[in-house]
Scaffold this active site. Structure first.
Site, PDB file in Angstrom:
ATOM      1  N   ALA A  92      41.849  53.090  55.617  1.00 56.76           N
ATOM      2  CA  ALA A  92      40.757  53.118  54.786  1.00 56.76           C
ATOM      3  C   ALA A  92      40.999  51.843  54.145  1.00 56.76           C
ATOM      4  O   ALA A  92      41.895  51.578  53.586  1.00 56.76           O
ATOM      5  CB  ALA A  92      40.581  54.300  54.154  1.00 56.76           C
ATOM      6  N   SER A  93      39.969  50.959  53.291  1.00 59.76           N
ATOM      7  CA  SER A  93      40.211  50.362  52.701  1.00 59.76           C
ATOM      8  C   SER A  93      39.177  50.152  51.929  1.00 59.76           C
ATOM      9  O   SER A  93      38.381  50.518  52.164  1.00 59.76           O
ATOM     10  CB  SER A  93      40.668  49.031  52.995  1.00 59.76           C
ATOM     11  N   VAL A 141      34.410  50.817  51.666  1.00 58.30           N
ATOM     12  CA  VAL A 141      34.989  52.154  52.295  1.00 58.30           C
ATOM     13  C   VAL A 141      35.206  51.503  53.772  1.00 58.30           C
ATOM     14  O   VAL A 141      34.180  52.009  54.878  1.00 58.30           O
ATOM     15  CB  VAL A 141      34.824  53.307  51.659  1.00 58.30           C
ATOM     16  N   GLU A 142      36.301  50.634  53.997  1.00 55.86           N
ATOM     17  CA  GLU A 142      36.121  50.797  55.900  1.00 55.86           C
ATOM     18  C   GLU A 142      37.139  50.929  56.402  1.00 55.86           C
ATOM     19  O   GLU A 142      38.271  51.087  55.692  1.00 55.86           O
ATOM     20  CB  GLU A 142      35.694  48.914  56.073  1.00 55.86           C
ATOM     21  N   ASP A 143      37.419  51.725  57.906  1.00 57.92           N
ATOM     22  CA  ASP A 143      37.970  51.913  59.249  1.00 57.92           C
ATOM     23  C   ASP A 143      39.105  50.934  59.151  1.00 57.92           C
ATOM     24  O   ASP A 143      38.680  50.071  59.912  1.00 57.92           O
ATOM     25  CB  ASP A 143      37.720  52.635  59.866  1.00 57.92           C
TER      26      ASP A 143
END
Length: 191
Positions: free
Chosen positions: A33-34, A125-127
């Site tokens: 994740a980021s 927040v992304e995958d």
């Protein structure tokens, strides 16, 4: 897209957000994740300016890496990271990642032939592993504090009242829960 976004319509030149790095876990190696701040986030002919920290589950434990910077690899759970992106024209800008615990920082300047529109400010927040068939890492909670976006007309916008898009599985099951309060964006991993 599988991401959590808060957006405003306007002409933005700076977006900032500060968060504490989560202690991640995951069922599979390379799940990730980021946490990211940016301008445009894919709404302007796929042109965007982003800065962030990537969280990845590895065989030796969690790994944390700043985007767009050199020598900023000393990131650990609990460290407070300040992310900033900014522009001084439609085709030039910068991305900065600051570790407020150890005073390390990375700064990168950009020049592009493709122009930003400056229409959206994002706290994400992304995958990152989804394209490889890997699950989203359990990031617990990421809370952006002091989140704001400055417009070229001098006005400052806070995330309160922005559009929220949750990360969802293919079947429509939400994987995140987002709440916003003034200059705070709270993103919680659900399962």
């Amino acid at each position: 897209m599988k991401l959590v976004v808060a957006m405003f319509q306007g002409t933005f030149h700076t977006v900032t957000g500060t968060f504490s790095v989560p202690n991640i876990s995951g069922q599979r190696v390379n799940s990730s994740a980021s946490a990211v701040v940016g301008i445009d986030g894919g709404t302007c002919a796929d042109v965007m300016l982003l800065a962030g920290v990537l969280f990845t589950v590895t065989t030796t434990g969690p790994r944390y890496k700043a985007w767009y910077g050199w020598g900023l690899n000393s990131i650990s759970p609990g460290h407070v990271i300040k992310l900033t992106v900014g522009t001084w024209g439609e085709t030039s800008g910068l991305a900065a990642v600051q570790n407020l615990n150890n005073n390390q920082s990375a700064l990168r300047y950009f020049n592009s032939q493709r122009a930003l529109c400056g229409q959206n400010a994002v706290w994400i927040v992304e995958d990152h592993a989804k394209d490889f068939g890997l699950p989203l890492a359990n990031f617990g909670t990421v809370t952006f504090l002091e989140a704001k976006a400055d417009a070229k007309n001098g006005q400052t916008y806070l995330p309160q009242g922005a559009t929220i898009t949750e990360i969802v599985e293919l079947g429509g099951q939400p994987m995140t829960s987002v709440s916003v309060n003034k200059d705070m964006v709270n993103i919680k991993y659900l399962y």
